[in-house]
Design a protein around this motif. Structure first.
Motif: not given
Length: 476
Positions: A143-144, A184-185, A201-203, A427-429
């Motif tokens: 995650a960036v 998400s980030v 939280q972001l997996g 998963q991606l968002d």
């Protein structure tokens, strides 16, 4: 005297014959309409099942419309005088066709979600491709987080966000990585949460942090890759370059390659080539493009109007800027739903922009996704699916394309594959309310109501102000 007494009788018989003819026209017209409806439904279902071009359905509609006046004329002259009544066989055929037409109308309503939920497919668990794909995704994940603006100037915020967004986009092109989407980030901008809590939280297993400082004609970018489980630095670098478009894109490419190496993710030759592409040499065009992206993300009528203006400015400054054309195409299509822009003019302009983007870069996932949206609004599901599949193939981490492809598949009753892409989009968002809500819709459509209810409640936790989640839960 015979002529005097016969005249009224002839006129009376003529009136009866005329009424019979009129009744015959009505009966035959209803028969034809019912039969035409059934045929159109059959052609529509076959076209969807076998991916026939929309032209087939259009020809069927035109042919049946042309046939109606022919049937009415034949009905008027059907039979000799006094024999215009409908026979028993014709009445039976009429009744069957009307019943079939009514059944087709009911089924059409069911297909479009206007029947009770109890008529949905069986609720038995389905071993979907989505479930296995979701659990089997063992790719290195990252995650960036939003970069820090270290110049402390408000005017530089959009510039810093642009650098962040570009680096995230470059990383998303690496299929061997799982990269969390910007939506998400963005939830962790300025957060004080520990790295591990954010990663959970972001997996993801790793976090990229950074800061950008712009000073005059120079830019300094600091980035560091952190192992979320140990809080150890896996890689860090500082870049101090002249403020030009070429240098900015060079830094982004170097960061993407370095992170892929640190996470032991192998780039394909095609990915290496795409990462090295310099979208524009014009710094002002790049800045206009970034402003357009940021306005488009607001998904408001005013925001999309601003985005269109910035994207048009970007392509004026650099007519070879493919990404800006793709952004313009996407913005124009979104205006159909988010503002009162007429669809015909919007689709024409969007189609021209998307085509220009693909002329400049045939491997641009954003342009293929925009073309998919254009095909959706134009009512061409085959072209829509083809374009969105191309977008996903070019950038497997592009969550919007996954989401839109899942919608296309769902509306053509391919539930398992729709679920696979919906789960991958989540998963991606993972903190996107829109993406999570759609996963609930797919589960709901498959008859998995308890899972759908949990998903809708999750959406409400993510965004308590999102009405559609409450509406879906109430409907369920």
């Amino acid at each position: 005297s015979t002529a005097v007494t016969d005249a009224p009788t002839e006129r009376g018989e003529e009136g009866v014959w005329t009424r019979l003819r009129r009744r015959k026209v009505v009966q035959w017209g209803l028969t034809y309409a019912a039969g035409a409806w059934v045929l159109l439904q059959v052609v529509g279902y076959l076209a969807d099942a076998f991916h026939w071009p929309d032209l087939v359905k259009q020809f069927a509609s035109i042919g049946l419309a042309v046939g109606l006046p022919v049937v009415l004329v034949v009905a008027w002259y059907h039979g000799d005088r006094g024999q215009q009544r409908v026979s028993g066989a014709e009445l039976a055929i009429l009744s069957v066709l009307l019943a079939l037409g009514g059944a087709a109308l009911w089924f059409y309503g069911q297909r479009n979600g206007q029947v009770p939920i109890s008529t949905a497919p069986p609720a038995a668990p389905i071993a979907s491709q989505g479930s296995s794909a979701a659990s089997a995704d063992e790719r290195p994940s990252i995650a960036v987080l939003p970069f820090e603006n270290r110049s402390r100037l408000d005017d530089d915020v959009f510039f810093v966000d642009g650098i962040h967004d570009d680096i995230l986009t470059q990383l998303s092109k690496v299929s061997a990585l799982k990269v969390i989407s910007r939506t998400s980030v963005e939830q962790f901008r300025g957060t004080k949460l520990p790295t591990k809590a954010i990663a959970d939280q972001l997996g993801v297993k790793s976090i990229l942090e950074g800061g950008v400082q712009r000073s005059g004609d120079r830019v300094r970018i600091n980035v560091q890759l952190i192992d979320a489980s140990t809080d150890a630095h896996l890689w860090a670098e500082s870049y101090d370059r002249e403020l030009t478009a070429a240098d900015i894109f060079a830094i982004q490419s170097e960061v993407a390659v370095a992170i892929a190496g640190a996470l032991k993710a192998t780039l394909t030759s095609g990915e290496q080539s795409r990462i090295q592409v310099v979208p524009t040499q014009n710094l002002q065009a790049w800045q206009a493009y970034q402003l357009g992206n940021q306005r488009m993300a607001k998904r408001t009528s005013a925001g999309l109007a601003d985005a269109e203006r910035f994207f048009r400015r970007a392509v004026e400054l650099d007519p070879g800027f493919a990404l800006a054309y793709a952004g313009l195409a996407g913005t124009l299509v979104l205006q159909i739903g988010y503002s009162d822009r007429p669809s015909r003019s919007a689709l024409a302009d969007a189609g021209e922009a998307a085509s220009r983007a693909l002329e400049l870069d045939a491997n641009l996932a954003e342009a293929w996704a925009a073309r998919g949206l254009i095909a959706k609004e134009a009512g061409n599901p085959t072209a829509e699916e083809d374009a969105l599949r191309r977008a996903v193939a070019l950038n497997p981490n592009y969550a919007p394309a996954r989401h839109w492809l899942s919608m296309t598949l769902m509306y053509t009753d391919r539930f398992d594959e729709a679920l696979a892409h919906a789960e991958r989009a989540v998963q991606l968002d993972p903190l996107s309310g829109i993406v999570n809500n759609w996963l609930g819709v797919v589960l709901d459509g498959m008859g998995r109501q308890s899972e759908a209810a949990r998903q809708y409640r999750k959406v409400i936790e993510i965004d308590p102000s999102m009405p559609i989640a409450y509406l879906n839960l109430a409907s369920l």
